[in-house]
Design a protein around this motif. Structure first.
Motif, PDB file in Angstrom:
ATOM      1  N   TRP A 136      -2.318 -26.423 -18.607  1.00 55.28           N
ATOM      2  CA  TRP A 136      -2.092 -25.002 -18.871  1.00 55.28           C
ATOM      3  C   TRP A 136      -3.306 -24.376 -19.550  1.00 55.28           C
ATOM      4  O   TRP A 136      -3.750 -23.278 -19.173  1.00 55.28           O
ATOM      5  CB  TRP A 136      -0.846 -24.828 -19.738  1.00 55.28           C
ATOM      6  N   ALA A 137      -3.869 -25.065 -20.550  1.00 50.31           N
ATOM      7  CA  ALA A 137      -5.030 -24.532 -21.264  1.00 50.31           C
ATOM      8  C   ALA A 137      -6.201 -24.332 -20.309  1.00 50.31           C
ATOM      9  O   ALA A 137      -6.955 -23.361 -20.426  1.00 50.31           O
ATOM     10  CB  ALA A 137      -5.416 -25.471 -22.403  1.00 50.31           C
ATOM     11  N   THR A 138      -6.342 -25.231 -19.351  1.00 54.45           N
ATOM     12  CA  THR A 138      -7.425 -25.118 -18.371  1.00 54.45           C
ATOM     13  C   THR A 138      -7.193 -23.954 -17.421  1.00 54.45           C
ATOM     14  O   THR A 138      -8.122 -23.251 -17.031  1.00 54.45           O
ATOM     15  CB  THR A 138      -7.532 -26.419 -17.553  1.00 54.45           C
ATOM     16  N   ARG A 154      -4.007 -26.246 -31.358  1.00 54.52           N
ATOM     17  CA  ARG A 154      -4.107 -26.993 -30.108  1.00 54.52           C
ATOM     18  C   ARG A 154      -5.479 -27.649 -30.034  1.00 54.52           C
ATOM     19  O   ARG A 154      -6.438 -27.128 -30.586  1.00 54.52           O
ATOM     20  CB  ARG A 154      -3.905 -26.046 -28.914  1.00 54.52           C
ATOM     21  N   PRO A 155      -5.575 -28.762 -29.303  1.00 55.92           N
ATOM     22  CA  PRO A 155      -4.501 -29.445 -28.575  1.00 55.92           C
ATOM     23  C   PRO A 155      -3.551 -30.166 -29.534  1.00 55.92           C
ATOM     24  O   PRO A 155      -3.960 -30.705 -30.554  1.00 55.92           O
ATOM     25  CB  PRO A 155      -5.243 -30.443 -27.692  1.00 55.92           C
ATOM     26  N   GLN A 195       0.116 -29.543 -21.364  1.00 59.15           N
ATOM     27  CA  GLN A 195      -0.589 -28.664 -22.289  1.00 59.15           C
ATOM     28  C   GLN A 195      -2.054 -28.522 -21.890  1.00 59.15           C
ATOM     29  O   GLN A 195      -2.605 -27.414 -21.867  1.00 59.15           O
ATOM     30  CB  GLN A 195      -0.477 -29.245 -23.708  1.00 59.15           C
ATOM     31  N   SER A 196      -2.694 -29.630 -21.522  1.00 57.43           N
ATOM     32  CA  SER A 196      -4.104 -29.590 -21.120  1.00 57.43           C
ATOM     33  C   SER A 196      -4.292 -28.790 -19.835  1.00 57.43           C
ATOM     34  O   SER A 196      -5.230 -27.993 -19.713  1.00 57.43           O
ATOM     35  CB  SER A 196      -4.644 -31.011 -20.934  1.00 57.43           C
TER      36      SER A 196
END
Length: 269
Positions: A192-194, A236-237, A189-190
């Motif tokens: 992808w967000a980046t 999110r997160p 998740q981290s």
């Protein structure tokens, strides 16, 4: 609170499947893997395809990766053909088998896509990716020295090392234990967000789909059809604490009901 919508179509220019079907010839008769798939996914979103084994989820992902072609209909990725996106090196791909090169170190495996594309990944970025996946102390290790979960983390870092426009994930954590899988879900998740990539996850884990995705698309048994969807708007997160939230359980129950209904419809057909 997570809102839900069934049968809605997202508007955007991430992925688009229009009337897609897939038939595999066989001696005993043609096998219809997919039938009349219509799906539009927003750019920059995280979508999960959820369904039983053999329903065609991976076939859809392989079409978007330009590894297979539809028998009917068309697929586009970021308003281009999958082949055009692949040639522009805009796709990051992570599969259940991490397929690391055993003679290369962790660092060298993460750098590999950039070398193949002649688009070198800066050393500082490799260091940051290894830090994000918790492998900064294993940069010089080789795959044979790593656990299964560690190898999967290398594969995820490698998939996004070149800042792909599209991230395609086919059961990347399917063979891992629940504790490792949840930890890697949070790390994914981290990452992808980046990256800001448009992500598609193929899974048959209800909890994984609900935890990671903005939208979960539910498929029927073969021939694969879309039977519904659920929008996920947990903030999110997302952390492990979400797994104990009654609202999360309600979303999982809704998805489970859709899966069962899709299976009964397929059996009746």
């Amino acid at each position: 609170m997570a809102g839900t919508e069934e049968g809605a179509t997202a508007v955007g220019s991430g992925f688009a499947l229009e009337g897609v079907g897939k038939v595999y010839p066989a001696r005993s008769g043609d096998v219809v893997a997919l039938e009349d798939i219509d799906l539009t996914v927003e750019r920059g979103s995280f979508t999960a395809l959820l369904g039983p084994s053999g329903c065609g989820k991976s076939t859809i992902l392989r079409m978007l990766a330009d590894l297979e072609e539809p028998t009917s209909g068309r697929a586009t990725v970021h308003d281009a053909t999958p082949a055009e996106i692949r040639r522009s090196h805009g796709v990051g791909l992570a599969l259940q088998d991490p397929s690391l090169l055993p003679w290369r170190t962790v660092r060298e495996n993460v750098r590999l896509p950039g070398q193949v594309m002649r688009k070198p990944v800066p050393a500082a970025k490799v260091d940051e990716l290894l830090r994000l996946v918790g492998l900064q102390d294993f940069a010089k290790a080789r795959p044979g020295q790593l656990s299964g979960g560690m190898r999967q983390r290398v594969a995820i870092a490698r998939a996004i090392a070149t800042d792909p426009e599209v991230l395609l994930l086919d059961e990347p954590f399917g063979a891992l234990d629940e504790i490792t899988r949840q930890r890697l879900n949070e790390e994914l998740q981290s990452l992808w967000a980046t990256s800001g990539a448009t992500a598609l996850l193929v899974t048959h884990s209800i909890a994984e789909a609900a935890f990671l995705a903005d939208r979960v698309v539910v498929m029927s048994p073969r021939p694969g059809r879309i039977v519904g969807e659920v929008r996920i708007d947990f903030p999110r997160p997302r952390t492990e604490a979400l797994l104990g939230d009654p609202a999360f359980h309600a979303v999982c129950d809704r998805l489970r009901t859709m899966l069962h209904a899709g299976g009964e419809a397929g059996a009746a057909a």
